[in-house]
Design an enzyme around this catalytic site. Sequence first.
Site, short mmCIF file in Angstrom:
data_model
loop_
_atom_site.label_atom_id
_atom_site.label_comp_id
_atom_site.label_asym_id
_atom_site.label_seq_id
_atom_site.Cartn_x
_atom_site.Cartn_y
_atom_site.Cartn_z
N PRO A 88 0.82 -1.22 0.00
CA PRO A 88 0.00 0.00 0.00
C PRO A 88 0.85 1.28 0.00
O PRO A 88 0.34 2.37 -0.26
CB PRO A 88 -0.85 -0.12 1.27
CG PRO A 88 -0.28 -1.23 2.06
CD PRO A 88 0.54 -2.08 1.15
N GLU A 115 1.26 -6.01 7.42
CA GLU A 115 2.09 -5.42 8.48
C GLU A 115 3.45 -5.00 7.94
O GLU A 115 4.10 -4.15 8.53
CB GLU A 115 2.30 -6.40 9.64
CG GLU A 115 1.05 -6.78 10.37
CD GLU A 115 0.46 -8.09 9.87
OE1 GLU A 115 0.70 -8.45 8.70
OE2 GLU A 115 -0.25 -8.76 10.65
N ARG A 152 -3.83 -8.50 -20.37
CA ARG A 152 -4.77 -8.20 -21.45
C ARG A 152 -4.23 -7.16 -22.43
O ARG A 152 -4.83 -6.92 -23.48
CB ARG A 152 -6.15 -7.81 -20.90
CG ARG A 152 -6.16 -6.59 -20.04
CD ARG A 152 -7.51 -6.41 -19.37
NE ARG A 152 -8.57 -6.06 -20.30
CZ ARG A 152 -8.63 -4.93 -20.99
NH1 ARG A 152 -7.67 -4.02 -20.85
NH2 ARG A 152 -9.62 -4.68 -21.80
N ASP A 167 -11.32 0.80 -24.28
CA ASP A 167 -11.71 0.68 -22.88
C ASP A 167 -11.68 2.00 -22.13
O ASP A 167 -10.95 2.91 -22.49
CB ASP A 167 -10.75 -0.26 -22.13
CG ASP A 167 -10.86 -1.68 -22.63
OD1 ASP A 167 -11.88 -1.98 -23.27
OD2 ASP A 167 -9.94 -2.45 -22.38
CL1 6GU Z 1 -0.24 -3.82 -3.25
N1 6GU Z 1 -0.95 -4.48 -0.80
C1 6GU Z 1 -1.72 -4.37 0.29
N2 6GU Z 1 -1.48 -5.15 1.36
N3 6GU Z 1 -2.71 -3.50 0.40
C2 6GU Z 1 -2.93 -2.73 -0.69
C3 6GU Z 1 -2.19 -2.80 -1.86
C4 6GU Z 1 -1.18 -3.71 -1.88
N4 6GU Z 1 -2.65 -1.91 -2.73
C5 6GU Z 1 -3.66 -1.30 -2.12
N5 6GU Z 1 -3.85 -1.79 -0.88
#
Ligand code: 6GU
Length: 245
Positions: A88, A115, A152, A167
């Site tokens: 994230p 974590e 894709r 798209d």
């Molecule tokens: Cl790549 N990993 C995690 N654990 N949470 C996320 C993410 C990735 N992308 C958005 N939220």
Amino acid sequence: MIFDILTLFPEMLRSPLEGSILGKARKEGLIEVNLINIRDYAEGKHRVTDDYPYGGGKGMIMKPEPIIKGVKLIKSVDPAAWVILMTPQGMPFKQEVAKRLAQLSHLVLICGRYEGVDERVRDFVNEEISIGDYVLTGGELAALVLIDVVSRLIPGVLGAEGAPDDDSFSQGLLEYPQYTRPKEYEGRRVPEVLLSGNHQAIERWRRKEALRRTWQRRPDLLAKAGLSEEDMEILAELKRSSKAD
Ligand code: 6GU
């Protein structure tokens, strides 16, 4: 294109990669997907892959050695392999990013748990990617998203009817409304222009509806969409007529 996925939960990924378009692309050799269990590179009788964070705090951290060992082994076979940490904290995954990655021959996706992974893993990573502003329990679902979106774009994966250039997002606008038979369903009729056979009128209608939808739902996309003079006039007209009612 080769995708190597380093994960603690390979089983979680197996069935989505076997189904429909991705499964077919694998069978046809257009993509190769290898699920690699990080635990296979862990040492000791118990093959421990995580540990407590130094400095304290909640949750477990993925140990550096098994992940780095896996990455090093892959790179020793193919130095061109491009290593991505799914987290994230990464850069946002966008269609443009997918287009860039689709040009590469070998991606290695490291699925971290939420974590986190030991910071030293980052020294062996080319880039970090997040799929959106929310927190997943692990990088596995994000890796699936990336593989689907990139695959894709690879020639042949979508087959003849696939037209990735129409798209949403690839043109910078959301897609126009689509209809199929029947012509009328419970009083809801297909727009007359789509039945007219007038291809120019159909193209104009679709462009206008794509603009309308984007303006209503994702006005942030309009600035980057590279709109023509004619598009700007259509937009101005849409805005005027929405104020009128
Ligand atoms: Cl790549 N990993 C995690 N654990 N949470 C996320 C993410 C990735 N992308 C958005 N939220």
